[in-house]
Motif scaffolding. Structure first.
Motif, PDB file in Angstrom:
ATOM      1  N   ASN A  59       0.885  -1.120   0.061  1.00  0.00           N
ATOM      2  CA  ASN A  59      -0.112   0.056   0.077  1.00  0.00           C
ATOM      3  C   ASN A  59       1.021   1.308   0.075  1.00  0.00           C
ATOM      4  OD1 ASN A  59      -1.395   2.334   0.985  1.00  0.00           O
ATOM      5  ND2 ASN A  59      -3.006   0.888   1.593  1.00  0.00           N
ATOM      6  N   SER A  71       1.093   5.531  -0.616  1.00  0.00           N
ATOM      7  CA  SER A  71       0.343   6.647  -0.744  1.00  0.00           C
ATOM      8  C   SER A  71       1.369   8.197  -1.096  1.00  0.00           C
ATOM      9  CB  SER A  71      -0.283   7.024   0.695  1.00  0.00           C
ATOM     10  OG  SER A  71      -1.041   8.076   0.492  1.00  0.00           O
ATOM     11  N   LYS A  73       7.478   9.032   4.126  1.00  0.00           N
ATOM     12  CA  LYS A  73       6.866   9.760   5.025  1.00  0.00           C
ATOM     13  C   LYS A  73       5.475   9.440   5.549  1.00  0.00           C
ATOM     14  CE  LYS A  73       8.677  14.042   3.082  1.00  0.00           C
ATOM     15  NZ  LYS A  73      10.258  13.520   3.427  1.00  0.00           N
ATOM     16  N   CYS A  74       4.508   8.770   4.815  1.00  0.00           N
ATOM     17  CA  CYS A  74       3.464   8.783   5.151  1.00  0.00           C
ATOM     18  C   CYS A  74       3.129   7.106   5.821  1.00  0.00           C
ATOM     19  CB  CYS A  74       2.228   8.695   4.011  1.00  0.00           C
ATOM     20  SG  CYS A  74       2.401   7.129   2.970  1.00  0.00           S
ATOM     21  N   GLY A  75       4.084   6.394   5.718  1.00  0.00           N
ATOM     22  CA  GLY A  75       4.119   5.001   6.449  1.00  0.00           C
ATOM     23  C   GLY A  75       3.579   3.958   5.932  1.00  0.00           C
ATOM     24  N   HIS A  76       2.494   4.145   5.055  1.00  0.00           N
ATOM     25  CA  HIS A  76       1.765   3.126   4.567  1.00  0.00           C
ATOM     26  C   HIS A  76       2.296   1.909   4.160  1.00  0.00           C
ATOM     27  CE1 HIS A  76      -2.352   4.527   4.665  1.00  0.00           C
ATOM     28  NE2 HIS A  76      -1.794   5.853   4.583  1.00  0.00           N
ATOM     29  N   HIS A 105       3.216  10.599  12.582  1.00  0.00           N
ATOM     30  CA  HIS A 105       3.018  11.409  11.274  1.00  0.00           C
ATOM     31  C   HIS A 105       2.455  10.724  10.222  1.00  0.00           C
ATOM     32  CE1 HIS A 105       7.157   9.817  11.381  1.00  0.00           C
ATOM     33  NE2 HIS A 105       6.929   9.483  10.271  1.00  0.00           N
ATOM     34  N   CYS A 106       1.725   9.521  10.352  1.00  0.00           N
ATOM     35  CA  CYS A 106       1.098   8.899   9.262  1.00  0.00           C
ATOM     36  C   CYS A 106       0.050   9.895   8.500  1.00  0.00           C
ATOM     37  CB  CYS A 106       0.614   7.680   9.670  1.00  0.00           C
ATOM     38  SG  CYS A 106       1.660   6.328  10.164  1.00  0.00           S
ATOM     39  N   PHE A 107       0.099   9.624   7.087  1.00  0.00           N
ATOM     40  CA  PHE A 107      -1.026  10.536   6.663  1.00  0.00           C
ATOM     41  C   PHE A 107      -1.397   9.864   5.177  1.00  0.00           C
ATOM     42  CE2 PHE A 107       2.848  12.150   4.896  1.00  0.00           C
ATOM     43  CZ  PHE A 107       2.663  12.178   3.472  1.00  0.00           C
ATOM     44  N   TYR A 108      -2.501  10.355   4.672  1.00  0.00           N
ATOM     45  CA  TYR A 108      -2.832   9.450   3.432  1.00  0.00           C
ATOM     46  C   TYR A 108      -3.242  10.890   2.254  1.00  0.00           C
ATOM     47  CZ  TYR A 108      -7.637   9.301   4.346  1.00  0.00           C
ATOM     48  OH  TYR A 108      -9.049   9.566   4.545  1.00  0.00           O
ATOM     49  N   LEU A 109      -3.019  10.396   1.285  1.00  0.00           N
ATOM     50  CA  LEU A 109      -3.297  11.465   0.161  1.00  0.00           C
ATOM     51  C   LEU A 109      -4.727  11.000  -0.500  1.00  0.00           C
ATOM     52  CD1 LEU A 109       0.205  11.884  -1.392  1.00  0.00           C
ATOM     53  CD2 LEU A 109      -0.902  13.540  -0.017  1.00  0.00           C
ATOM     54  N   LYS A 146      -5.771  17.485  -4.306  1.00  0.00           N
ATOM     55  CA  LYS A 146      -5.338  16.246  -3.667  1.00  0.00           C
ATOM     56  C   LYS A 146      -4.917  16.787  -2.167  1.00  0.00           C
ATOM     57  CE  LYS A 146      -2.105  13.953  -5.671  1.00  0.00           C
ATOM     58  NZ  LYS A 146      -3.037  12.735  -6.186  1.00  0.00           N
ATOM     59  N   LYS A 188      -4.071  16.023   1.834  1.00  0.00           N
ATOM     60  CA  LYS A 188      -3.194  15.168   2.847  1.00  0.00           C
ATOM     61  C   LYS A 188      -3.822  15.252   3.997  1.00  0.00           C
ATOM     62  CE  LYS A 188       1.280  16.189   4.682  1.00  0.00           C
ATOM     63  NZ  LYS A 188       2.060  17.340   4.809  1.00  0.00           N
ATOM     64  N   ASP A 244      -3.439  10.122   8.902  1.00  0.00           N
ATOM     65  CA  ASP A 244      -3.760   8.560   9.129  1.00  0.00           C
ATOM     66  C   ASP A 244      -3.443   7.956  10.360  1.00  0.00           C
ATOM     67  OD1 ASP A 244      -5.060   6.183   8.059  1.00  0.00           O
ATOM     68  OD2 ASP A 244      -4.161   6.021   6.370  1.00  0.00           O
ATOM     69  N   TYR A 271      -5.161   0.023   6.848  1.00  0.00           N
ATOM     70  CA  TYR A 271      -4.029   1.016   6.412  1.00  0.00           C
ATOM     71  C   TYR A 271      -2.931   0.529   5.613  1.00  0.00           C
ATOM     72  CZ  TYR A 271       0.117   3.682   7.854  1.00  0.00           C
ATOM     73  OH  TYR A 271       1.339   4.409   7.792  1.00  0.00           O
TER      74      TYR A 271
END
Ligand code: SF4
Ligand code: FES
Lengths: 273, 351
Positions: free
Chosen positions: A235, A237, A242-245, B248-252, B263, B265, B268, B275
């Motif tokens: 997965n 993103s 950075k986002c960790g997914h 600091h997890c996030f998703y776009l 888009k 941000k 998450d 996830y």
């Protein structure tokens, strides 16, 4: 280039090739040239709908346009499949490491692919045959579910098989009327003496379950875990660590991968899930 | 470092608010949250003796923001300078952690960086740490060590302001008429206060002792059952990751607007089931216990390997926020016990 790493480069779909009932190749022309290394990936945005990661299937030498082969798997890929020529899309990237082609020099490159996994492999393959003399040989083993599910049929069944230094074998899980070749999952056509393991690297790409069994088979043949290159699908993103997914263990697949040696990731749990 | 003295907060805060937008803590009963400072308000600003509930990341990396626009590209807008008052040492260290991720040279997040540059940081000493505060275990202190523009310490008769680098100096110079000098007596009062709070924290955490580094403890927990056990108490509210100042997890995701595509941000949480799921349905962390484990590994092993610091500052926000009762300190304690057990068995086998 844009200073904003989340801002895709405006691009247009200029052609669409039906590869199989569930797979299409989109030829995309970005407004700014995008240079990539084979095995790196891009994030493709369908504006207003979503974004998904794909490894271009074209040769990096072609800087004018980029082929992106997409299997219908979820919402965004489903919507992409409905797109027509002229559709505006966005591209971010390229991201990740790509295949360490220079390390393959002088060696036999043993490529094992399945299903839509041939997409990144096609880009790799085109890169390899551009400088085929640098490698001892390129040995390809590729499987699809049925003969209809093969992608890049025109080149796969003809020209690619005739290149000097390339040895290709194909198989299907289930045959239909005209198929005269191998039947069985791709691991059934892997043979210990396909390559001289001492001087070979293996590249595995396909659905997770196929990668798992192909890797196990290669290990059984005597390949070292560090000789097997796997392209991980996780997965994703942000694409930029950075986002960790995308994390598997300490690795960001988007940044440290998507290409890993099996050795790097083998000790982490559930890597094939 | 240079220090100055002021007997009341209000003139100081008014001076800050003259120059820029200012955010101050507000007592919300059981905790503090941030509010925009209003110089005309009747109620005085309360000096927060403990960190706020609001994680400071909100100021740099908001819950949701527009990250790109089609077809016209979006460049970060001019961010106006702003100040935040009442950050604690744990908050400053959380910023240091976020900086590693978002200001990385190779892939710099322009929105984060723009805000970071414009942020004026006014930190302050803690004097009433909560039961959940375990910062001292992670090299934290009840007073700021570095990373502030100004730091405020409350003393009996007023406030000592320690002046950080450039931005802080400029401010103090500009408003020099507000401040007087700090004498030795005031400074030693401050030292006493600090030592007192430090001692209180150490007593709080006396039970939280580890036999080896936290890194080693979590790295040895790969097949521990503690995570699945703890998962029974977790109701997957994701509050721990929301209030955590370092998560600091996030998703776009993409949106349609009348005249543009955007888009976005958005924050998450790695505790969310889907996830890590891919379009085909595969998911390496389907099991909740595995997600809890991953969160801890990320904080105390992976991040440390990559950036050289832990991704936890021991602020205890997650402990306070936990609806189900999962306590990061308890998990670490149990893992420590387990490892100790393992080591003993090993030692026996070796004999
Ligand atoms: S994990 Fe908990 S204690 Fe550590 S920084 Fe995050 S909220 Fe604070
Ligand atoms: S996709 Fe965001 S960290 Fe890898």
């Amino acid at each position: 280039m844009s200073q904003n790493l989340y801002q895709p480069i405006n691009s247009e779909i200029v052609d669409i090739v039906d590869e199989s009932p569930t797979i299409k190749t989109f030829v995309v022309v970005p407004e700014e040239k995008i240079k990539f290394k084979t095995g790196q990936f891009v994030e493709l945005t369908l504006p207003g709908e979503g974004e998904a990661p794909f490894t271009p299937s074209s040769s990096p030498a072609d800087t004018e346009k980029m082929d992106i082969t997409i299997m219908k798997a979820g919402r965004v890929t489903g919507l992409l499949h409905e797109c027509k020529k002229g559709q505006k899309v966005g591209i971010r990237g390229p991201y990740g490491n790509g295949y360490p082609i220079d390390d393959f020099a002088g060696k036999e490159v043993y490529i094992v692919g399945g299903g839509v996994g041939l997409a990144p492999i096609r880009s790799l393959f085109l890169t390899l045959i551009d400088r085929i003399k640098d490698f001892k040989s390129v040995v390809c083993r590729y499987g699809a579910r049925t003969p209809d599910d093969f992608i890049y049929k025109k080149t796969l069944f003809g020209p690619w098989q005739k290149i000097d230094g390339v040895h290709m074998k194909l198989t299907v899980d289930e045959a239909n009327g005209e198929w005269k070749d191998n039947v069985g999952v791709v691991t059934t056509i892997l043979k210990r003496d396909d390559v001289n393991i001492a001087n070979a690297v293996a590249v595995v790409c396909g659905p997770p379950i196929m990668m798992k069994f192909a890797t196990l088979k290669l290990l059984e043949f005597g390949f070292g875990a560090e000789q097997i290159y796997i392209s991980m699908e996780k997965n994703m993103s942000c694409g930029v660590g950075k986002c960790g997914h995308c994390m598997i263990g300490k690795y960001y697949v988007c940044k440290d991968g998507p290409v890993f040696t099996y050795d790097q990731i083998k000790d982490y749990p559930n890597i094939w899930d | 470092m240079q220090t100055v003295f002021i007997s009341e907060l209000k003139p100081f805060l008014d001076a800050v608010a003259e120059d820029m937008d200012l955010y101050v803590p507000k007592n919300a009963g059981t905790h503090y949250v941030y509010n925009r400072y209003d110089p005309a308000a009747e109620a005085p600003v309360e000096f927060n003796n403990i960190r706020t509930c609001t994680p400071i990341k909100e100021f740099l990396f908001p819950l949701r923001e527009l990250a790109a626009v089609f077809p016209e590209p979006l460049e970060p807008k001019d961010i106006k300078p702003f100040a935040v008052f009442g950050l604690k040492d744990c908050d400053l260290r959380s910023i240091e952690i976020l900086d590693k991720v978002f200001t990385e040279e190779e892939f710099e997040d322009p929105f984060y960086t723009a805000r970071r540059e414009k942020m004026f940081i006014i930190s302050s000493d803690c004097s009433e740490p909560a039961e959940s505060c375990f910062c001292t275990i992670l090299d934290g202190r009840p007073f700021a060590q570095s990373g502030f523009d100004l730091n405020i310490s409350q003393v009996k008769d007023g406030f000592i302001i320690e002046v950080g680098p450039q931005k802080g100096k400029d401010f103090i110079e500009k408003h020099s008429q507000l401040f007087t000098e700090t004498g030795e007596a005031l400074l030693s009062e401050r030292e006493e206060n600090r030592a007192g709070t430090q001692k209180q924290l150490e007593q709080n955490n006396a039970e939280l002792k580890f036999d080896t580094s936290i890194k080693e403890i979590v790295e040895n927990s790969q097949d521990s059952e503690v995570f699945d056990f703890e998962a029974q108490n977790c109701i997957e509210c994701q509050a721990c990751t929301r209030v955590c100042p370092t998560c600091h997890c996030f998703y776009l995701y993409d949106t349609k607007r009348e005249d543009y595509f955007g888009k976005m941000k958005m924050w998450d949480s790695c505790m969310r089931l889907a996830y890590a799921e891919v379009a085909g349905g595969a998911n390496p962390r389907k099991v909740l216990g595995d997600r809890i484990k991953h969160r801890l590994m990320h904080k105390f092993s992976y991040f440390l390997d990559r950036y050289g610091i832990d991704m936890c500052v021991g602020c205890g926000r997650c402990v306070d926020a936990e609806a189900g009762g999962v306590d990061i300190r308890e998990i670490l304690k149990k893992l420590n016990e387990e490892l100790k057990g393992k080591d003993k068995t090993k030692a026996k086998v070796a004999k």
